[in-house]
Motif scaffolding. Structure first.
Motif, PDB file in Angstrom:
ATOM      1  N   GLU A  62       0.833  -1.206   0.000  1.00 37.51           N
ATOM      2  CA  GLU A  62       0.000   0.000   0.000  1.00 37.51           C
ATOM      3  C   GLU A  62       0.868   1.256   0.000  1.00 37.51           C
ATOM      4  O   GLU A  62       1.913   1.312   0.637  1.00 37.51           O
ATOM      5  CB  GLU A  62      -0.904  -0.015   1.223  1.00 37.51           C
ATOM      6  N   LYS A  63       0.403   2.245  -0.770  1.00 40.53           N
ATOM      7  CA  LYS A  63       1.033   3.551  -0.934  1.00 40.53           C
ATOM      8  C   LYS A  63       2.127   3.563  -1.996  1.00 40.53           C
ATOM      9  O   LYS A  63       2.616   4.645  -2.359  1.00 40.53           O
ATOM     10  CB  LYS A  63       1.575   4.118   0.383  1.00 40.53           C
ATOM     11  N   GLU A  64       2.507   2.406  -2.489  1.00 45.14           N
ATOM     12  CA  GLU A  64       3.459   2.374  -3.600  1.00 45.14           C
ATOM     13  C   GLU A  64       2.731   2.719  -4.895  1.00 45.14           C
ATOM     14  O   GLU A  64       1.525   2.529  -5.021  1.00 45.14           O
ATOM     15  CB  GLU A  64       4.108   1.000  -3.729  1.00 45.14           C
ATOM     16  N   ASP A  65       3.474   3.203  -5.869  1.00 42.75           N
ATOM     17  CA  ASP A  65       2.936   3.427  -7.200  1.00 42.75           C
ATOM     18  C   ASP A  65       3.084   2.130  -8.002  1.00 42.75           C
ATOM     19  O   ASP A  65       4.026   1.358  -7.795  1.00 42.75           O
ATOM     20  CB  ASP A  65       3.698   4.540  -7.924  1.00 42.75           C
ATOM     21  N   VAL A  66       2.137   1.906  -8.915  1.00 47.99           N
ATOM     22  CA  VAL A  66       2.202   0.691  -9.726  1.00 47.99           C
ATOM     23  C   VAL A  66       1.722   1.019 -11.138  1.00 47.99           C
ATOM     24  O   VAL A  66       0.771   1.783 -11.321  1.00 47.99           O
ATOM     25  CB  VAL A  66       1.360  -0.442  -9.092  1.00 47.99           C
TER      26      VAL A  66
ATOM     27  N   ARG B  48      -5.869   9.567  -8.485  1.00 51.88           N
ATOM     28  CA  ARG B  48      -4.645   8.774  -8.341  1.00 51.88           C
ATOM     29  C   ARG B  48      -4.343   7.959  -9.598  1.00 51.88           C
ATOM     30  O   ARG B  48      -3.334   7.271  -9.667  1.00 51.88           O
ATOM     31  CB  ARG B  48      -4.787   7.829  -7.146  1.00 51.88           C
ATOM     32  N   TYR B  49      -5.255   7.984 -10.558  1.00 49.77           N
ATOM     33  CA  TYR B  49      -5.102   7.202 -11.787  1.00 49.77           C
ATOM     34  C   TYR B  49      -4.524   8.076 -12.900  1.00 49.77           C
ATOM     35  O   TYR B  49      -4.911   9.236 -13.048  1.00 49.77           O
ATOM     36  CB  TYR B  49      -6.447   6.668 -12.258  1.00 49.77           C
ATOM     37  N   SER B  50      -3.640   7.505 -13.692  1.00 48.48           N
ATOM     38  CA  SER B  50      -3.141   8.203 -14.872  1.00 48.48           C
ATOM     39  C   SER B  50      -2.879   7.187 -15.973  1.00 48.48           C
ATOM     40  O   SER B  50      -2.621   6.005 -15.707  1.00 48.48           O
ATOM     41  CB  SER B  50      -1.866   8.997 -14.560  1.00 48.48           C
ATOM     42  N   TRP B  51      -2.995   7.677 -17.201  1.00 48.27           N
ATOM     43  CA  TRP B  51      -2.818   6.814 -18.360  1.00 48.27           C
ATOM     44  C   TRP B  51      -1.824   7.443 -19.319  1.00 48.27           C
ATOM     45  O   TRP B  51      -1.880   8.648 -19.592  1.00 48.27           O
ATOM     46  CB  TRP B  51      -4.159   6.603 -19.074  1.00 48.27           C
ATOM     47  N   ASN B  52      -0.927   6.618 -19.837  1.00 49.81           N
ATOM     48  CA  ASN B  52       0.106   7.065 -20.761  1.00 49.81           C
ATOM     49  C   ASN B  52      -0.097   6.351 -22.094  1.00 49.81           C
ATOM     50  O   ASN B  52       0.149   5.148 -22.204  1.00 49.81           O
ATOM     51  CB  ASN B  52       1.493   6.754 -20.183  1.00 49.81           C
ATOM     52  N   PHE B  53      -0.539   7.094 -23.092  1.00 47.22           N
ATOM     53  CA  PHE B  53      -0.817   6.540 -24.412  1.00 47.22           C
ATOM     54  C   PHE B  53       0.329   6.914 -25.344  1.00 47.22           C
ATOM     55  O   PHE B  53       0.604   8.100 -25.552  1.00 47.22           O
ATOM     56  CB  PHE B  53      -2.142   7.108 -24.932  1.00 47.22           C
ATOM     57  N   GLN B  54       1.010   5.927 -25.893  1.00 46.05           N
ATOM     58  CA  GLN B  54       2.109   6.169 -26.819  1.00 46.05           C
ATOM     59  C   GLN B  54       1.904   5.344 -28.081  1.00 46.05           C
ATOM     60  O   GLN B  54       2.106   4.125 -28.082  1.00 46.05           O
ATOM     61  CB  GLN B  54       3.444   5.825 -26.166  1.00 46.05           C
ATOM     62  N   LYS B  55       1.519   6.021 -29.164  1.00 38.37           N
ATOM     63  CA  LYS B  55       1.298   5.324 -30.425  1.00 38.37           C
ATOM     64  C   LYS B  55       2.597   4.745 -30.975  1.00 38.37           C
ATOM     65  O   LYS B  55       2.586   3.712 -31.643  1.00 38.37           O
ATOM     66  CB  LYS B  55       0.664   6.271 -31.445  1.00 38.37           C
ATOM     67  N   SER B  56       3.713   5.389 -30.710  1.00 46.05           N
ATOM     68  CA  SER B  56       4.992   4.921 -31.258  1.00 46.05           C
ATOM     69  C   SER B  56       5.347   3.529 -30.766  1.00 46.05           C
ATOM     70  O   SER B  56       6.014   2.757 -31.465  1.00 46.05           O
ATOM     71  CB  SER B  56       6.109   5.900 -30.893  1.00 46.05           C
TER      72      SER B  56
ATOM     73  N   SER C 280      -1.036   3.681  -4.108  1.00 45.97           N
ATOM     74  CA  SER C 280      -2.051   2.625  -4.172  1.00 45.97           C
ATOM     75  C   SER C 280      -2.713   2.399  -2.807  1.00 45.97           C
ATOM     76  O   SER C 280      -2.114   2.622  -1.747  1.00 45.97           O
ATOM     77  CB  SER C 280      -1.419   1.327  -4.671  1.00 45.97           C
ATOM     78  N   GLN C 281      -3.958   1.930  -2.902  1.00 43.13           N
ATOM     79  CA  GLN C 281      -4.744   1.620  -1.705  1.00 43.13           C
ATOM     80  C   GLN C 281      -5.287   0.204  -1.833  1.00 43.13           C
ATOM     81  O   GLN C 281      -5.415  -0.329  -2.937  1.00 43.13           O
ATOM     82  CB  GLN C 281      -5.904   2.611  -1.569  1.00 43.13           C
ATOM     83  N   VAL C 282      -5.633  -0.379  -0.712  1.00 39.86           N
ATOM     84  CA  VAL C 282      -6.134  -1.758  -0.711  1.00 39.86           C
ATOM     85  C   VAL C 282      -7.361  -1.884  -1.605  1.00 39.86           C
ATOM     86  O   VAL C 282      -7.557  -2.904  -2.268  1.00 39.86           O
ATOM     87  CB  VAL C 282      -6.446  -2.208   0.728  1.00 39.86           C
ATOM     88  N   VAL C 283      -8.169  -0.843  -1.686  1.00 40.16           N
ATOM     89  CA  VAL C 283      -9.387  -0.888  -2.514  1.00 40.16           C
ATOM     90  C   VAL C 283      -9.068  -0.953  -4.011  1.00 40.16           C
ATOM     91  O   VAL C 283      -9.957  -1.211  -4.821  1.00 40.16           O
ATOM     92  CB  VAL C 283     -10.305   0.320  -2.251  1.00 40.16           C
ATOM     93  N   ASP C 284      -7.818  -0.710  -4.354  1.00 40.48           N
ATOM     94  CA  ASP C 284      -7.420  -0.814  -5.768  1.00 40.48           C
ATOM     95  C   ASP C 284      -7.198  -2.267  -6.181  1.00 40.48           C
ATOM     96  O   ASP C 284      -7.008  -2.558  -7.362  1.00 40.48           O
ATOM     97  CB  ASP C 284      -6.130  -0.035  -6.025  1.00 40.48           C
TER      98      ASP C 284
END
Lengths: 117, 114
Positions: free
Chosen positions: A15-19, A63-71, A82-86
């Protein structure tokens, strides 16, 4: 042909780490749509985001993010602090622009995310 | 509240019996879908319907049948011809008959056939 690959079958973080959840796609079209869905233990898939192929701007929602890379044909999803509910299974999906009635949405096999307290 | 309902949540049947899974939506969506999910697998499309009285086969339609007599309802029948019917079945709908729009899912029915 359409294909969605989620190479990470299962991930565990404290918990609390980024993933970051990876999603790589294949498509023959220049116009297509990408999606992320969350499936909590209850079983119902929850829509998170839809992105069309002409919009490569990164998206942030809390807390959510998306990285879209067409290349690199990738549409990765990052959860910050992150949280347990994730904890859930997360699916990436692809749909080509409808040209006929046979167009469908293709789902990856999902990544099971465990957030440890 | 608007949404998709599937009933029952759990269903048990003996081998050789047909079974019908219910799916109802009050979202006024045109398109409805049935998916099958097996452990460790993604969702596989069984059937979909874009308008009333019309439906198309998905990737794994063999052993299944559907009907779309009303916009709100899209029941799925798992027939005895389906070789491995035990699975988690999800119903979904989308606002227009174009898959580029997000789909909304029901809670699913877990079918066990013994």
């Amino acid at each position: 042909a359409q294909k969605v690959t989620q190479a990470q079958t299962e991930i565990s973080v404290v918990e609390k780490e980024d993933v970051t959840l990876d999603c790589v796609y294949e498509t023959r079209d220049t116009t297509y749509y990408l999606f992320w869905y969350k499936q909590p233990p209850s079983g119902e898939l929850v829509f998170l985001i839809r992105r069309n192929s002409f919009d490569e701007q990164n998206e942030i929602s809390g807390r959510y993010s998306w990285n879209f890379q067409k290349s690199t044909s990738s549409f990765n999803f990052t959860i910050t602090a992150s949280q347990v509910v994730d904890s859930a299974v997360y699916f990436c999906a692809l749909s080509e622009a409808p040209m006929n009635r046979d167009d469908k949405i293709i789902f990856g096999k999902g990544t099971r995310l465990h957030i440890l307290p | 509240d608007g949404g998709i309902t599937q009933s029952p949540k759990y269903l048990f049947r003996k081998e050789g019996q047909n079974v019908t899974l219910s799916c109802e939506q009050n979202l006024n969506h045109d398109a409805m879908y049935w998916y099958r999910q097996d452990p460790g697998q993604g969702l596989r499309l069984i059937y979909y319907s874009q308008i009333v009285n019309d439906f198309q086969k998905g990737d794994i339609a063999e052993g299944y049948s559907v009907s779309r007599e009303k916009k709100e309802s899209f029941p799925l029948t798992v027939t005895s011809a389906q070789k491995n019917p035990t699975a988690f079945y999800l119903c979904a709908s989308s606002i227009l008959a174009e898959v580029t729009y997000e789909q909304y899912f029901g809670p699913g029915t877990r079918l066990t056939v013994t």
